[in-house]
Design a protein around this motif. Structure first.
Motif: not given
Length: 246
Positions: A70-78, A80-84
């Protein structure tokens, strides 16, 4: 031989959700077996039983296990409600299974994370009772003392939580810049745990990376790359978890 398994275990193994959340679904009356509502947690089902969650039949997916850098700046989720960007965005469309991350890595933390559709496998890797070591490398402002390292192992209180690591050591120091690189080994996975532990002692984390998860390492992967775990690696992790609870 009895091939029946507990209903919550079957739901978790399908990759739908964790076993604990599956138990909640059952007690809330959202699960049916052979078109009949079931609310008893002790219910067992067999291979030919039809299980539905919220009216949708449970799909029996083949288990898949992915090791992702996982790079930095990525969410650990399936999602994201903020579009990340989320970890699932880094996986090829050729993998059709619905994968979810095993535990979490913070948005600003890079390193090894596992994705799977096997809920039972995930639970065994993230629950503290299975004592799976996770090794982190932290670049921090300041140079911790020997007493600080002992305190990290003993544990610190932060925002009402008790946080500790099983081991910590200094890998490198830069006295001129007053910075250091630390290695910390954890068996828990509380929110922002490494950063919070060090901040509680007055050390700001500039960079954080998880380099090891049990026997797994990043190997030759670059940020954003991934590979499937081998059957041997999956067995290694499960055997380690079982050994640690005996």
């Amino acid at each position: 031989m009895d091939q029946k398994e507990r209903l919550q275990k079957v739901i978790a193994k399908s990759g739908y959700t964790s076993r604990r959340k599956a138990e909640n679904l059952i007690t809330e009356g959202r699960v049916k077996v052979n078109h009949k509502k079931v609310t008893e947690l002790g219910t067992k089902v067999g291979p030919n039983d039809v299980v539905e969650v919220d009216g949708i039949p449970l799909e029996k997916e083949e288990p898949i296990y992915i090791l992702l850098y996982k790079p930095r700046g990525v969410i650990s989720s399936v999602s994201d409600d903020r579009g990340r960007k989320v970890v699932g965005d880094l996986i090829s469309d050729e993998i059709e299974e619905r994968l979810f991350p095993v535990g979490r890595l913070d948005y600003d933390t890079s390193g090894l994370i596992i994705l799977t559709n096997d809920g039972e496998f995930s639970q065994k890797l993230i629950h503290p009772k299975y004592k799976i070591n996770k090794v982190y490398i932290a670049k921090v402002k300041g140079i911790p003392t020997k007493e600080d390292l002992k305190t990290l192992k003993k544990g610190v209180h932060h925002e009402g939580e008790y946080l500790r690591c099983v081991n910590s050591r200094i890998l490198k120091t830069d006295p001129a810049k007053k910075k250091s690189i630390l290695e910390l080994t954890l068996q828990e996975g509380k929110n922002r745990q490494v950063r919070r532990m060090l901040e509680a002692l007055g050390y700001q984390v500039e960079k954080l990376k998880r380099e090891r998860f049990g026997p797994l390492t990043l190997g030759n992967l670059n940020p954003g790359e991934y590979r499937e775990l081998t059957p041997h690696e999956v067995k290694q992790l499960l055997d380690l978890a079982e050994k640690n609870v005996k």
